[in-house]
Write a protein that holds these residues in place. Structure first.
Motif, short mmCIF file in Angstrom:
data_model
loop_
_atom_site.label_atom_id
_atom_site.label_comp_id
_atom_site.label_asym_id
_atom_site.label_seq_id
_atom_site.Cartn_x
_atom_site.Cartn_y
_atom_site.Cartn_z
N GLU A 77 14.43 22.16 54.86
CA GLU A 77 14.21 22.28 53.42
C GLU A 77 14.37 23.72 52.95
N SER A 78 14.72 23.84 51.67
CA SER A 78 14.79 25.16 51.04
C SER A 78 14.58 24.99 49.55
N GLY A 79 14.35 26.12 48.87
CA GLY A 79 14.26 26.08 47.41
C GLY A 79 12.87 26.21 46.84
N GLY A 80 11.87 26.25 47.69
CA GLY A 80 10.51 26.41 47.18
C GLY A 80 10.28 27.81 46.62
N GLY A 81 9.12 27.98 45.97
CA GLY A 81 8.80 29.28 45.42
C GLY A 81 7.64 29.20 44.48
N LEU A 82 7.46 30.28 43.72
CA LEU A 82 6.38 30.39 42.75
C LEU A 82 6.96 30.23 41.35
N MET A 137 16.13 8.57 52.55
CA MET A 137 15.46 9.86 52.58
C MET A 137 14.33 9.91 51.57
N ALA A 138 13.38 10.79 51.82
CA ALA A 138 12.26 10.92 50.89
C ALA A 138 11.70 12.32 50.94
N TRP A 139 11.00 12.65 49.87
CA TRP A 139 10.21 13.87 49.81
C TRP A 139 8.73 13.48 49.80
N ALA A 191 12.08 13.90 54.68
CA ALA A 191 11.98 13.01 55.83
C ALA A 191 13.06 11.94 55.77
N ALA A 192 13.40 11.40 56.95
CA ALA A 192 14.46 10.40 57.06
C ALA A 192 13.96 9.15 57.77
N THR A 193 14.46 8.01 57.32
CA THR A 193 14.09 6.74 57.93
C THR A 193 15.25 5.76 57.87
N LEU A 194 15.27 4.83 58.82
CA LEU A 194 16.25 3.74 58.78
C LEU A 194 15.69 2.53 58.04
N HIS A 195 14.39 2.57 57.68
CA HIS A 195 13.81 1.50 56.89
C HIS A 195 14.33 1.63 55.46
N TYR A 242 8.66 7.04 58.61
CA TYR A 242 9.70 8.07 58.61
C TYR A 242 9.70 8.75 59.98
N ASP A 243 10.90 8.85 60.54
CA ASP A 243 11.02 9.30 61.92
C ASP A 243 11.30 10.78 62.07
N TYR A 244 12.00 11.36 61.10
CA TYR A 244 12.44 12.75 61.22
C TYR A 244 11.94 13.54 60.03
N TRP A 245 11.37 14.70 60.33
CA TRP A 245 10.74 15.54 59.32
C TRP A 245 11.20 16.98 59.43
N GLY A 246 11.24 17.65 58.26
CA GLY A 246 11.48 19.08 58.27
C GLY A 246 10.16 19.83 58.32
N GLN A 247 10.27 21.17 58.33
CA GLN A 247 9.07 22.01 58.41
C GLN A 247 8.39 22.17 57.06
#
Length: 123
Positions: free
Chosen positions: A6-11, A34-36, A97-101, A110-115
């Protein structure tokens, strides 16, 4: 297997906007819905927005409906979250996160997650 970053966060001030990006690796990215999700301090991780692998169906948590928009570009292996009219209660770590559902809001599926990327909205 899919890896996501992921990227793009901030204040940002109340009422402001941010766009988060989720870059995925793996040739099968287009097969994954995919989902957030987000997690605020002292709270459980909660679903924010999701998108079908085709991009043809999107779904949102009630607190963000009308303010956030999820989209994806399968050619770029990227998912986006456009966040408008931000509020202090949107402050959290946002994870992709990513899922095949299909069209699921359950983080357990969800099986795969970012930091994650930090979003802070000041009042």
């Amino acid at each position: 297997q899919v890896q996501v970053v992921e990227s793009g966060g901030g204040l940002v001030h109340t009422g402001g906007s941010l766009r988060l990006s989720c870059a995925a690796s793996g040739r099968t990215f287009s097969r994954y819905s995919m989902a957030w999700f987000r997690q605020a301090p002292g709270k459980e991780r909660e679903f924010v927005a999701g998108i079908h692998w085709s991009g043809g169906d999107t779904y949102y948590a009630d607190p963000v409906k009308g303010r956030f928009t999820i989209s994806r570009d399968n050619a770029k292996n990227t998912v986006y979250l456009q966040m408008n009219s931000l509020k202090p209660e949107d402050t959290a770590i946002y994870s992709c996160a990513a899922t095949l559902h299909q069209n699921t809001r359950s983080r357990l599926l969800y099986d795969y997650w970012g930091q994650g990327t930090q979003v802070t909205v000041s009042s």
